[in-house]
Enzyme design. Structure first.
Site, mmCIF file in Angstrom:
data_model
loop_
_atom_site.group_PDB
_atom_site.id
_atom_site.type_symbol
_atom_site.label_atom_id
_atom_site.label_comp_id
_atom_site.label_asym_id
_atom_site.label_seq_id
_atom_site.Cartn_x
_atom_site.Cartn_y
_atom_site.Cartn_z
ATOM 1 N N HIS A 39 0.801 -1.224 0.000
ATOM 2 C CA HIS A 39 0.000 0.000 0.000
ATOM 3 C C HIS A 39 0.837 1.279 0.000
ATOM 4 O O HIS A 39 0.281 2.372 0.083
ATOM 5 C CB HIS A 39 -0.947 0.031 1.214
ATOM 6 N N ASP B 167 32.705 -31.335 18.565
ATOM 7 C CA ASP B 167 32.940 -32.667 18.018
ATOM 8 C C ASP B 167 34.079 -32.775 16.998
ATOM 9 O O ASP B 167 33.855 -33.163 15.855
ATOM 10 C CB ASP B 167 31.637 -33.173 17.387
ATOM 11 N N HIS C 102 34.731 -36.379 14.971
ATOM 12 C CA HIS C 102 34.168 -36.864 13.712
ATOM 13 C C HIS C 102 35.099 -36.663 12.521
ATOM 14 O O HIS C 102 34.903 -37.260 11.464
ATOM 15 C CB HIS C 102 32.833 -36.154 13.414
ATOM 16 N N HIS D 295 35.491 -36.948 7.316
ATOM 17 C CA HIS D 295 36.262 -36.291 6.260
ATOM 18 C C HIS D 295 37.408 -37.175 5.760
ATOM 19 O O HIS D 295 38.495 -36.694 5.427
ATOM 20 C CB HIS D 295 36.785 -34.954 6.771
ATOM 21 N N ASP E 75 29.785 -33.298 6.077
ATOM 22 C CA ASP E 75 29.013 -33.042 7.299
ATOM 23 C C ASP E 75 27.520 -33.114 7.039
ATOM 24 O O ASP E 75 26.759 -33.701 7.821
ATOM 25 C CB ASP E 75 29.364 -31.662 7.862
#
Length: 445
Positions: free
Chosen positions: A106, A208, A211, A216, A365
């Site tokens: 508007h 973490d 991991h 990886h 990941d």
């Protein structure tokens, strides 16, 4: 949520467990939206993204669209990105520079201070009774910055940002305040949506390093990372207040092969001027800083690249929850303003190749985070009364790793990054927030 169910979670966390049903439970998610994202400090952007008066960026705080802009006097202000007339999203652009924002529905318009300054047909349709000063944009209740990082909070009574960050400020000073001029965002924050839960994505960065060697593995095979299965464990995992945490990763020798993360020697005098002795000691030995600010801001300061060359970069990322099983990822690439342009460009390319949306490490990941959600949504994983161990394992370091009292930085530092101390601290603070006013006393971890 029943009090006995919250009590069950408390007992599980104390024992090094986290109930798998709590990962994607819709009731838990609603509590998180109200009691965590509605009351903590959420990252919005960096001051370098708002270079001059009129500069604006559009962001999100959980489900709320936010308009962040710089006023004429240089003040950074944040508003709900919603026209006060009918609630239409006011600004649909990601960034730009404007003196006013005009609603596409508007035509109501607002200045850089969020004041309503223009109404189509004005007094002809509203008469003299409507007070425009009552219909300005709704400001985010709290907006504060630290080392150029802009945060907002929906809670007008929230503790100050500096108090909330606590000991994390010491580490942010190393990453963000080490060089003259500070840091700057290069390019635009990348965004994509993944199938994941925000708790797991935040934990992946903050808590973490364990991991890395498995997830990886392809990077190991391509000789981008060391073959030593313990290489991401060397250093210290540091538990900080309010659910924050950081991993200060070094090497088997306790030092880094690249002093100051391989930054040019021309920068070293700046570091030595801007940091104290203890900060320099940590920075000179670190390979990677990786951690997070609760609830959903993560960071990684590392070296990345290809063809044998590596350049430091700093990335900040937000895991914006858009459901129990879905997050929108926002990733900012940041670099020292004082670095040579050639270094910045090579660093940026290395970042894109590893942690951009199509980066090799990023995709690793994302795959695992999606699998957590897939395995946590079914009947068995979400059954709260199963007789066997329907919990995830957070037992690393629970009863056999003592803090290193000689670590020079603040926080409780454990002499390995292969431990769950930060993860358990995150879960503890998460539970503390969602159980406020519930009658369940969490205590201290």
């Amino acid at each position: 949520m029943k009090a006995e169910e919250l009590q069950q979670i408390k007992e599980n966390i104390a024992e090094g467990h986290f109930p798998q049903w709590a990962v994607t439970d819709p009731e838990i998610y609603e509590l998180e939206q109200e009691k965590i994202f509605g009351r903590t400090w959420l990252f919005l952007g960096h001051e370098s993204e708002l270079k001059e008066p009129g500069s604006f960026i559009t962001r999100m705080m959980a489900d709320d669209p936010i308009l962040l802009q710089k006023s004429k006097n240089g003040e950074i202000k944040a508003f709900l990105n919603s026209c006060t007339h009918r609630g239409t999203r006011l600004c649909t652009e990601d960034y730009g520079n404007k003196k006013t924002h005009t609603c596409p529905y508007h035509g109501w318009s607002y200045n850089l201070d969020g004041e309503l300054i223009g109404i189509v047909a004005g007094n002809k349709v509203y008469g003299e009774k409507m007070d425009k000063s009552e219909w300005g944009l709704r400001p985010v209740p709290r907006v504060e910055s630290y080392q150029g990082m802009i945060f907002g909070s929906f809670d007008p009574n929230a503790m100050s940002l500096e108090e909330y960050l606590g000991e994390m400020k010491w580490y942010f000073d190393i990453m963000l305040g080490r060089s003259d001029g500070g840091m700057e965002v290069r390019g635009l924050p990348q965004r994509w949506v993944v199938k994941a839960n925000w708790k797991m994505t935040s934990e992946n960065f903050e808590a973490d390093p364990y991991h890395v060697q498995t997830t990886h593995r392809s990077a190991v095979e391509m000789k981008l990372t060391p073959t030593d299965p313990l290489y991401a464990s060397y250093g210290h995992q540091v538990v900080l207040s309010n659910g924050h945490g950081i991993n200060v990763i070094t090497s088997a020798t306790g030092k880094s092969a690249n002093k100051y993360q391989g930054m040019p020697e021309s920068m070293w005098p700046m570091f030595e001027k801007n940091l104290n002795k203890e900060q320099l000691d940590v920075f000179s030995k670190v390979t990677n800083f990786v951690g997070g600010v609760f609830p959903n801001l993560s960071f990684l300061s590392s070296c990345s690249g290809s063809e044998g060359t590596r350049h430091n970069h700093l990335q900040f990322r937000v895991w914006r929850p858009i459901g129990p099983d879905k997050v929108e990822v926002w990733v900012w690439y940041m670099i020292d303003k004082a670095l040579p342009e050639e270094y910045k460009e090579k660093s940026y390319k290395g970042f894109l190749a590893t942690f951009g949306a199509a980066g090799t490490l990023e995709q690793d990941d994302t795959e695992n985070l999606a699998r957590i959600v897939e395995a946590s949504q079914g009947r068995m994983a979400r059954d709260r009364k199963l007789s066997y161990n329907n919990v995830a394992n957070y037992l690393m370091g629970l009863d056999h790793i003592e803090p290193d009292e000689h670590f020079p930085g603040p926080g409780i530092a454990y002499p390995t990054c292969y431990t769950d101390h930060v993860a358990r601290s995150m879960h503890q603070y998460w539970l503390e927030l969602i159980t406020k006013e519930s009658g369940v006393k969490v205590g201290e971890y």
